[in-house]
Design a protein around this motif. Structure first.
Motif, short mmCIF file in Angstrom:
data_model
loop_
_atom_site.label_atom_id
_atom_site.label_comp_id
_atom_site.label_asym_id
_atom_site.label_seq_id
_atom_site.Cartn_x
_atom_site.Cartn_y
_atom_site.Cartn_z
N ARG A 160 0.82 -1.21 0.00
CA ARG A 160 0.00 0.00 0.00
C ARG A 160 0.85 1.26 0.00
N ARG A 194 -9.30 4.82 -1.87
CA ARG A 194 -9.39 6.28 -1.90
C ARG A 194 -8.84 6.82 -3.18
N TYR A 195 -9.34 8.01 -3.53
CA TYR A 195 -8.65 8.76 -4.57
C TYR A 195 -8.29 10.11 -3.99
N VAL A 196 -7.21 10.68 -4.46
CA VAL A 196 -6.83 12.05 -4.08
C VAL A 196 -6.47 12.76 -5.38
N GLU A 246 -5.02 10.22 -7.98
CA GLU A 246 -4.33 8.99 -7.67
C GLU A 246 -5.24 8.10 -6.84
N VAL A 247 -5.19 6.81 -7.10
CA VAL A 247 -6.05 5.87 -6.39
C VAL A 247 -5.19 4.90 -5.58
N ALA A 248 -5.71 4.46 -4.44
CA ALA A 248 -5.00 3.48 -3.61
C ALA A 248 -6.03 2.61 -2.91
N THR A 266 -0.03 3.63 -8.62
CA THR A 266 1.38 3.23 -8.55
C THR A 266 1.46 1.97 -7.73
N GLU A 278 3.49 2.36 -13.00
CA GLU A 278 2.56 3.48 -12.88
C GLU A 278 1.53 3.33 -13.98
#
Lengths: 122, 213
Positions: free
Chosen positions: B57, B99-101, B111-113, B148, B177
């Motif tokens: 993560r 989440r996305y930011v 960006e998503v994680a 990423t 990426e």
């Protein structure tokens, strides 16, 4: 390298510890202090809680050095951190070191602080 | 009570959340936006992530989660930063979060994680979260996700591949990426395709809006 990073980051004083040593004779670590715990560390050492000053303060280096030594004791000699530098601030998103979701870009850290790393090998 | 809706307000309409979702093994989760008062839940979920899952993560080890990180990860504005959490329907324990930011102010990319607790790996939690996160993102004017991940993280690579990701050029050979275009509602629904992919009814690697095989 990530195992000793884990050991360093278990410390309440340390937010980030990025270890490098690829193609170098020994491992070094770039360390950032936990911003919420730094005032407590400063109080414990009887110094002002100023992040920039703390990065080079001898008492802080001694305290972090003790954490590094304790972590080193758990690893074989070639996995141990020989030298470390404390950054005067957190890793930043602005610099690309941290992504917006807080992933650490090691390559960017290495490139951004190349001088600091070189200094640890002099 | 309700003033003029600000961006992100529609996300919080009570009727829409939590959404109960049945996963491919029959287990159920409830998905809803993360709230600032979810800090203990976040910590509980984090405790249930193995060291390897945490490394995947954050791309670095994460033996502890600082108070500062907990604040950042829960105090989201549902517009530039949205997070959806999945709780086990039976018991309520946290099992996953996505989440996305937004990458920059005003950008249409984010960006998503994702993180899923180890006990719930392989059931489709990440897909269920990302499907809904993509819908939320579109509602907030985001048309593209970036992700990423470590080069060896096969699960993540399969997941972004299933979302139709293209690989961006990166400077770090240890990282992949990826960029994922989010289809508009008028196009073939992302959620429809993802549910089908999760059920393994489809195998596809299209560029949107191509038809799946």
């Amino acid at each position: 390298p990530s195992n000793i990073e884990t050991a360093l980051k278990e410390s309440r004083w340390i937010a980030e510890a990025v270890v490098f040593g690829d193609k170098r004779p020994y491992l070094v670590a770039l360390i950032t202090l936990d911003p919420d715990e730094a005032p407590a560390l400063a109080a414990k050492l009887g110094i002002a809680p100023d992040r920039a000053a703390m990065a080079t303060d001898e008492a802080v280096r001694a305290a972090i050095g003790a954490v590094v030594e304790e972590a080193n004791a758990r690893f074989a000699r070639i996995e141990q951190i020989k030298r470390f530098a404390i950054l005067p601030h957190d890793l930043t998103q602005a610099g690309g070191e941290l992504t917006p979701t807080l992933k650490v870009k090691r390559r960017v850290v290495y490139d951004t602080y190349a001088d600091v790393f070189d200094g640890l090998y002099e | 009570m309700s003033e003029a809706a600000t961006a992100g307000e529609p996300a919080l309409r009570p009727s829409r959340w939590p959404e109960r979702v049945t996963l491919r093994d029959g287990s159920e989760v409830e998905i809803r936006p993360v709230r600032a008062d979810d800090k203990q839940l976040l910590r509980d979920g984090f405790e249930r992530l193995s060291a390897e899952s945490r490394y995947r993560r954050f791309l670095v080890p994460m033996p502890k989660l600082s108070a500062r990180l907990v604040r950042y990860l829960t105090e989201v504005d549902h517009h530039d930063h949205e997070a959806l959490g999945a709780l086990a329907a039976d018991g309520g324990e946290p099992v996953g979060i996505a989440r996305y930011v937004r990458t920059d102010a005003g950008s249409d990319a984010a960006e998503v994680a994702v993180a899923v607790v180890d006990d719930w790996h392989g059931r489709g939690v990440a897909t269920a979260l990302l499907t809904r996160l993509a819908e939320r993102a579109r509602e907030e004017g985001i048309v593209r996700f970036t992700a990423t991940c470590q080069a060896g993280n096969e699960e993540a690579l399969d997941l972004v591949g299933d979302l139709g990701a293209t690989r961006m050029t990166g400077t770090d050979p240890l990282l992949v990426e990826a960029q994922i275009e989010l289809p508009a509602a008028s196009e073939r629904s992302l959620s429809e395709l993802l549910r089908a992919a999760a059920a393994r009814r489809l195998v596809f690697r299209p560029r949107w809006p191509a038809e799946p095989r």
